[in-house]
Scaffold this motif. Sequence first.
Motif, PDB file in Angstrom:
ATOM      1  N   GLY A   1       0.880  -1.047  -0.046  1.00 30.56           N
ATOM      2  CA  GLY A   1       0.025   0.021   0.055  1.00 30.56           C
ATOM      3  C   GLY A   1       0.829   1.273  -0.037  1.00 30.56           C
ATOM      4  O   GLY A   1       0.530   2.089  -0.672  1.00 30.56           O
ATOM      5  N   THR A   2       1.910   1.109   0.719  1.00 31.11           N
ATOM      6  CA  THR A   2       2.788   2.500   0.777  1.00 31.11           C
ATOM      7  C   THR A   2       3.244   2.769  -0.695  1.00 31.11           C
ATOM      8  O   THR A   2       3.526   3.742  -0.872  1.00 31.11           O
ATOM      9  CB  THR A   2       3.706   2.272   1.853  1.00 31.11           C
ATOM     10  N   CYS A   3       3.956   1.613  -1.079  1.00 32.53           N
ATOM     11  CA  CYS A   3       4.554   1.645  -2.474  1.00 32.53           C
ATOM     12  C   CYS A   3       3.522   2.281  -3.702  1.00 32.53           C
ATOM     13  O   CYS A   3       3.976   3.161  -4.468  1.00 32.53           O
ATOM     14  CB  CYS A   3       5.275   0.376  -3.090  1.00 32.53           C
ATOM     15  N   THR A   4       2.447   1.708  -3.597  1.00 36.75           N
ATOM     16  CA  THR A   4       1.324   1.916  -4.437  1.00 36.75           C
ATOM     17  C   THR A   4       1.057   3.457  -4.129  1.00 36.75           C
ATOM     18  O   THR A   4       0.622   4.305  -5.204  1.00 36.75           O
ATOM     19  CB  THR A   4      -0.057   1.027  -4.434  1.00 36.75           C
ATOM     20  N   LEU A   5       0.847   3.999  -2.960  1.00 32.05           N
ATOM     21  CA  LEU A   5       0.516   5.160  -2.747  1.00 32.05           C
ATOM     22  C   LEU A   5       1.434   6.081  -3.384  1.00 32.05           C
ATOM     23  O   LEU A   5       1.097   7.268  -3.664  1.00 32.05           O
ATOM     24  CB  LEU A   5       0.317   5.496  -1.255  1.00 32.05           C
ATOM     25  N   ALA A   6       2.837   5.913  -3.455  1.00 32.19           N
ATOM     26  CA  ALA A   6       3.592   6.597  -3.961  1.00 32.19           C
ATOM     27  C   ALA A   6       3.640   6.628  -5.299  1.00 32.19           C
ATOM     28  O   ALA A   6       3.999   7.897  -6.097  1.00 32.19           O
ATOM     29  CB  ALA A   6       5.233   5.965  -3.611  1.00 32.19           C
ATOM     30  N   MET A   7       3.421   5.480  -5.993  1.00 27.87           N
ATOM     31  CA  MET A   7       3.008   5.652  -7.325  1.00 27.87           C
ATOM     32  C   MET A   7       1.811   6.547  -7.790  1.00 27.87           C
ATOM     33  O   MET A   7       1.704   7.335  -8.953  1.00 27.87           O
ATOM     34  CB  MET A   7       2.786   4.340  -7.880  1.00 27.87           C
ATOM     35  N   GLY A   8       0.824   6.373  -6.832  1.00 26.68           N
ATOM     36  CA  GLY A   8      -0.497   7.189  -6.913  1.00 26.68           C
ATOM     37  C   GLY A   8      -0.010   8.650  -6.901  1.00 26.68           C
ATOM     38  O   GLY A   8      -0.700   9.331  -7.682  1.00 26.68           O
ATOM     39  N   ILE A   9       0.742   8.760  -6.145  1.00 29.06           N
ATOM     40  CA  ILE A   9       1.215  10.582  -5.752  1.00 29.06           C
ATOM     41  C   ILE A   9       1.800  11.133  -7.005  1.00 29.06           C
ATOM     42  O   ILE A   9       1.471  12.238  -7.391  1.00 29.06           O
ATOM     43  CB  ILE A   9       2.017  10.636  -4.513  1.00 29.06           C
TER      44      ILE A   9
ATOM     45  N   PHE B   1      -3.105  18.684  -0.633  1.00 30.84           N
ATOM     46  CA  PHE B   1      -3.771  17.427  -0.617  1.00 30.84           C
ATOM     47  C   PHE B   1      -2.575  16.293  -0.998  1.00 30.84           C
ATOM     48  O   PHE B   1      -2.467  15.546  -0.450  1.00 30.84           O
ATOM     49  CB  PHE B   1      -4.623  17.524  -1.759  1.00 30.84           C
ATOM     50  N   THR B   2      -1.662  17.066  -1.944  1.00 28.43           N
ATOM     51  CA  THR B   2      -0.493  16.165  -2.308  1.00 28.43           C
ATOM     52  C   THR B   2       0.632  16.022  -1.277  1.00 28.43           C
ATOM     53  O   THR B   2       1.029  14.869  -0.982  1.00 28.43           O
ATOM     54  CB  THR B   2       0.094  16.789  -3.479  1.00 28.43           C
ATOM     55  N   ALA B   3       0.786  17.049  -0.419  1.00 29.37           N
ATOM     56  CA  ALA B   3       1.713  16.990   0.733  1.00 29.37           C
ATOM     57  C   ALA B   3       1.268  16.050   1.828  1.00 29.37           C
ATOM     58  O   ALA B   3       1.816  15.332   2.503  1.00 29.37           O
ATOM     59  CB  ALA B   3       1.665  18.311   1.314  1.00 29.37           C
ATOM     60  N   GLY B   4      -0.094  16.113   1.875  1.00 31.44           N
ATOM     61  CA  GLY B   4      -0.549  15.147   3.133  1.00 31.44           C
ATOM     62  C   GLY B   4      -0.453  13.645   2.550  1.00 31.44           C
ATOM     63  O   GLY B   4      -0.252  12.847   3.196  1.00 31.44           O
TER      64      GLY B   4
END
Length: 559
Positions: A48-56, A207-210
């Motif tokens: 989930g953490t790596c996917t969130l980075a990709m999503g960001i 939002f991106t920073a959060g």
Amino acid sequence: MASTRDTTYDTDDEKRRSQVENNAQEPTTKEDNGFEGRSTFRSCVIVGTCTLAMGINAVCAASASIALPTIGKELDIPEERLQWILSAYSLTSGCLLLFLGRLADLYGRRRAFVLGSLSQVAFSLGCAFVNDEITLDVLRGFQGIGAAATIPAGLGILAHAFPPSKARSWAFATFSAGAPIGASLGSNVGGVLTQVTQKTWRSTFYFTAGLSALTVIGAIVSIDADKPSDEPDKRVDWLGAALVTAGLTLIVFVLSDGEIAPQGWRTSYIIALLIIGVLLTVAYLFWERYLERVQDSPNPSNSKWTPPPLMRLSIWKRARGKFAVMQWVAFLNYGCFVTWQLWAQLYYQDFLHLNPVLTMVRFIPMFVTGFICNVIVALLISRVPVVFLLIVGTAATGCAALLFAVVGPGAPYWAYGFPGAILSVFGADFIFASGTIFVAKVALPHEQSVAGALFMTMTQIGTAFGLTISTIVYDRVLSQQSRALGVIPVEGNANAPRLAQLKAYQGAQWTCFAFGMLACLLALLFLRGTGIVGHREPKATDSEETVGQGPQQDVQNKS
């Protein structure tokens, strides 16, 4: 004797092949990577953490894109310079991938991931407080550096944390979902924040920073601590890094600025920078080839001038050249997908004059479809030949562009926009998930981040190339159609007739369609023998047979 490893490799010489064979499997013991001793919950948090980075990474582009008209009005930025808010980010996020991926492999992927995420937190907040065009462009460039550090590091983290297994297929499929889902999230949330909040476009950067702060927390609590690289020579190819970064930066800059330069592509500095960029890139390739030969010689040099190459050029020949074809399929597919999304968004806002929220609503199907597509990939990647997923994905994305290439002024959304939003995601998800799994199997353990960075670089350059070519087509068609209707276009084509604008949007989408179909053709012609790239558990009767037919046969034939 037949190998039972489900891997795909091909190298230039016996020495390199032996090294690949000996390192083909990722370590699977608790002592090596903690996979067996790690809880399911922690594994899910890592993914989930790596996917969130990709999503960001996708959110940063999409949220800024949908807010461009508002940013232009509030900061008084001319329309022809608005694209630099997007281009500044893509310049750094795309051109530094290889270099930062190499540093992640050498000095720690977790460290690179955390530092990259912290960088995105800081510069996202900085973008939210700017009051002028130049500062925003500069900070967007710095914001992209964070993505260039986190994405290849994230790919390397997943490749190391999940050895070849069904869990790896699910991990990479989930990671790839970050791109289209992030793009949809960026468009949807960005549109709402821009329209309904007091801070308008600045809220998108908050939002991106959060989100970036969440990745920092997730990485600290879940990702395994970095272990020393198993590569014996840990020197950095600084010259190669400088050459490739400068060369790609100049090329992407020219692709972004060529059409809006004072005299277009005939502008002197555009021509000069393009030539310099190409020469630097060619010099980088020759330099890397020289270093690779030095390293592979019987008596490798220990001189400070001959460090290990930033990227072994022989990696392009792996799997009988299928690795290279996979890169070009990704290049063309993202030239279609991201370009389609941009022109569809402009069509809704600038041609149909829809507000950001109404535009956002029309892209919601991408979010749902993106999730479904990655479930499909995880289920099928170990069951069907990968070429099937590649052909279906590229063809579907191309058809999304085709729908907008024939759209009329009164065309209903449910007949064109809705199916277009659904089909567009197939290519992005299928190609990214399949491609990253394929790359992880081809790459050695100590070069996972570099190999992932190369794949991402090709998607970034493909995006820049697709946007450039489609913009050229849009401008040419708009000018020609306006003149045909008796209107002399003024600067920015502000007085272009509505029919001419529609033809121009259609021309841009025909260009996207061509990119998608070319990617489909490449996959059909050159990747037919790739076979199954996902991990498949061997049966008892398979003890003397190869698990996963296709490219694995290449290794057997050479053995």
